[in-house]
Design a protein around this motif. Sequence first.
Motif, mmCIF file in Angstrom:
data_model
loop_
_atom_site.group_PDB
_atom_site.id
_atom_site.type_symbol
_atom_site.label_atom_id
_atom_site.label_comp_id
_atom_site.label_asym_id
_atom_site.label_seq_id
_atom_site.Cartn_x
_atom_site.Cartn_y
_atom_site.Cartn_z
ATOM 1 N N GLU A 1 0.849 -1.184 0.000
ATOM 2 C CA GLU A 1 0.000 0.000 0.000
ATOM 3 C C GLU A 1 0.889 1.239 0.000
ATOM 4 O OE1 GLU A 1 -3.568 1.885 2.743
ATOM 5 O OE2 GLU A 1 -2.427 0.173 3.464
ATOM 6 N N GLY A 2 0.540 2.219 -0.827
ATOM 7 C CA GLY A 2 1.321 3.440 -0.871
ATOM 8 C C GLY A 2 0.760 4.436 -1.857
ATOM 9 N N GLU A 3 1.501 5.500 -2.054
ATOM 10 C CA GLU A 3 1.110 6.596 -2.940
ATOM 11 C C GLU A 3 1.964 6.575 -4.207
ATOM 12 O OE1 GLU A 3 1.959 11.290 -2.821
ATOM 13 O OE2 GLU A 3 0.859 10.523 -1.090
ATOM 14 N N ILE A 4 1.320 6.773 -5.337
ATOM 15 C CA ILE A 4 2.034 6.829 -6.612
ATOM 16 C C ILE A 4 2.712 8.188 -6.747
ATOM 17 C CG2 ILE A 4 1.756 6.934 -9.129
ATOM 18 C CD1 ILE A 4 -0.532 4.931 -8.867
ATOM 19 N N SER A 5 3.965 8.167 -7.161
ATOM 20 C CA SER A 5 4.665 9.403 -7.510
ATOM 21 C C SER A 5 5.555 9.131 -8.716
ATOM 22 C CB SER A 5 5.487 9.935 -6.332
ATOM 23 O OG SER A 5 6.568 9.087 -6.047
ATOM 24 N N ASN A 6 5.967 10.180 -9.388
ATOM 25 C CA ASN A 6 6.820 10.073 -10.586
ATOM 26 C C ASN A 6 6.215 9.158 -11.648
ATOM 27 O OD1 ASN A 6 8.837 11.726 -9.382
ATOM 28 N ND2 ASN A 6 9.565 9.944 -8.265
ATOM 29 N N TYR A 7 4.917 9.233 -11.840
ATOM 30 C CA TYR A 7 4.218 8.401 -12.823
ATOM 31 C C TYR A 7 4.696 8.755 -14.227
ATOM 32 C CZ TYR A 7 0.452 6.646 -15.749
ATOM 33 O OH TYR A 7 -0.261 6.007 -16.728
#
Length: 99
Positions: free
Chosen positions: A47-53
């Motif tokens: 579980e986590g947050e998407i970054s640098n997509y």
Amino acid sequence: MREDPFAAQLGLSFEEPQSSRRVWPVRELVGQVRELVEQGYGDVWVEGEISNYRPAPSGHVYFTLKDAEAQLPVVLFRRHAMLLRFRPEDGLHVLVRAG
């Protein structure tokens, strides 16, 4: 070649050092790490947050999954990216299955 009589006193050695260090080829190291992770964790949910997509022209999707303490680089291959029912974006909180 003449040996320097002071080299031994100074603790100098002109011979090739015998290293106990193991130098891994990238492929072998990645294979070993993969095997350890698969054996130790199997089917993993993260579980986590998407970054640098970053979607790539190949259809693969690259992003970082992060929380307050750490981050994990992720590659979602085209065949799986095509099955998504949502559009990933920076800041989106997700539950990801890696297996």
